[in-house]
Write a protein that holds these residues in place. Structure first.
Motif, PDB file in Angstrom:
ATOM      1  N   GLU A  85      -1.447  -1.487  -6.254  1.00  0.00           N
ATOM      2  CA  GLU A  85      -2.483  -1.359  -5.218  1.00  0.00           C
ATOM      3  C   GLU A  85      -2.390  -2.511  -4.219  1.00  0.00           C
ATOM      4  N   ALA A  86      -2.093  -3.707  -4.729  1.00  0.00           N
ATOM      5  CA  ALA A  86      -1.907  -4.848  -3.825  1.00  0.00           C
ATOM      6  C   ALA A  86      -0.738  -4.595  -2.887  1.00  0.00           C
ATOM      7  N   LYS A  87       0.314  -4.006  -3.398  1.00  0.00           N
ATOM      8  CA  LYS A  87       1.487  -3.698  -2.587  1.00  0.00           C
ATOM      9  C   LYS A  87       1.137  -2.678  -1.500  1.00  0.00           C
ATOM     10  N   THR A  88       0.334  -1.685  -1.881  1.00  0.00           N
ATOM     11  CA  THR A  88      -0.086  -0.668  -0.909  1.00  0.00           C
ATOM     12  C   THR A  88      -0.934  -1.277   0.200  1.00  0.00           C
ATOM     13  N   TRP A  89      -1.806  -2.214  -0.163  1.00  0.00           N
ATOM     14  CA  TRP A  89      -2.712  -2.822   0.809  1.00  0.00           C
ATOM     15  C   TRP A  89      -2.017  -3.855   1.698  1.00  0.00           C
ATOM     16  N   TYR A  90      -1.193  -4.729   1.104  1.00  0.00           N
ATOM     17  CA  TYR A  90      -0.808  -5.946   1.795  1.00  0.00           C
ATOM     18  C   TYR A  90       0.680  -6.145   2.048  1.00  0.00           C
TER      19      TYR A  90
END
Length: 332
Positions: free
Chosen positions: A249-254
């Motif tokens: 999810e962090a990869k998707t966001w940032y």
């Protein structure tokens, strides 16, 4: 210890005390490599909140010879580098934030005059035994100090480009500012390292290329400094594990940037993350749009409305998920 000359390590201590600190100290090994060489001029350009000021504070704490800062680095990666002990606390450091001086003055001329006077005051206070030939001439003052100490300076300039952002149309002010930086820094024996950071890369303004001695490390050409500004995928993964957050999810966001570092062994691609966004997400335990809250969209809006080279249409296409190729080498 002065306000700008050998400012101490207070700011870097603040970074080390933070709940989240990601070790970027191996940057010091890169700056150590170029000390007192022809390559001693470095300019790093990145967006806001990508760790530029923190890195400058770290360099100040490491090189500043007015204090023993070995304890601050005892648990950091740079301690294992062979150049660590040799250069620790061995230089007089000048650290300035150009935005601070610009904010305190009404014109570019007033800004430079204030800068020169404040630095000269620090020198006179720190070295009262030195006979200064001309207290109002910053270059001569630094020559006099260097002649006395035989210790060159590490000069750290944060927000070097603020004048170009606030004096966009004033070409005369821009030229005078570049001339000042060139006269102050270029080919001076008293410079061990000149390290500048900003949002904008150094570029040629009209026919004037005053700072061609600097090696640039920008977002589009980060060289071997790529991993030191912004968080790498490995660093974000470790933080997600520690704070029990989803790395995917962090990869998707940032994961908004891919930097290509050109090396002798071949190109290396870094997925870079905004430190501001990642730190806020970990501490709040919630993913959100934290980084873009640090700046308004007003500057971008002007360019989009001007619709140069079909920019407005390109933005619409990208919002729809399409890719828009550009040639960054022609940007001015």
């Amino acid at each position: 210890m002065g306000s700008y000359l050998n400012p101490g390590n207070f700011s870097f201590c603040g970074s080390l005390r933070s709940k989240i600190y990601v070790d970027k100290s191996e940057l010091i090994a890169k700056t150590n490599e170029v000390l007192c060489t022809e390559q001693r001029y470095i300019c790093v350009s990145r967006p806001r909140r990508f760790g530029k000021s923190m890195a400058a504070n770290m360099l100040a704490a490491y090189y500043d010879r007015s204090e023993n800062t070995e304890e601050l680095f005892q648990n950091l990666a740079i301690r294992e580098d062979k150049s660590y002990k040799e250069n620790l606390n061995q230089y007089d450091v000048i650290k300035i934030n150009m935005q601070e001086f610009l904010s305190m003055s009404g014109t570019m001329e007033e800004m430079l005059e204030m800068l020169k006077n404040y630095l000269a005051a620090d020198f006179e206070e720190t070295y009262p035994e030195v006979r200064f030939r001309d207290e109002k001439n910053l270059i001569q003052v630094m020559k006099d100090v260097f002649s006395y100490t035989r210790c060159p300076f590490v000069i750290l300039i944060d927000e070097w480009d603020c004048l170009f952002r606030e004096y966009k149309q004033d070409k005369d002010a821009q030229k005078k500012y570049l001339d000042f930086l060139r006269a102050w820094l270029k080919d001076k024996d008293y410079v061990a390292l000149a390290y500048m950071t900003g949002i904008l890369p150094i570029k040629k303004y009209g026919s004037h290329s005053a700072l061609n001695m600097f090696t640039e490390y920008s977002m589009t050409d980060p060289g071997d400094l790529a991993e030191y500004f912004g968080f790498t995928e490995r660093e974000v993964s470790a933080l997600c594990k520690k704070y029990e957050m989803s790395f995917e999810e962090a990869k998707t966001w940032y994961d908004g940037y891919q930097l290509i570092a050109h090396r002798q062994t071949g190109d290396e691609i870094y997925s870079m993350y905004s430190p501001k966004s990642v730190v806020e997400a970990m501490l709040r335990h919630k993913f959100g749009t934290y980084w873009n809250q640090t700046e308004t969209y007003e500057a971008l809006k002007i360019y989009i409305q001007m619709d140069m080279d079909g920019l407005k249409d390109s933005v619409v296409r990208m919002l729809a998920g399409e890719a828009v190729p550009i040639h960054i080498g022609t940007f001015s």
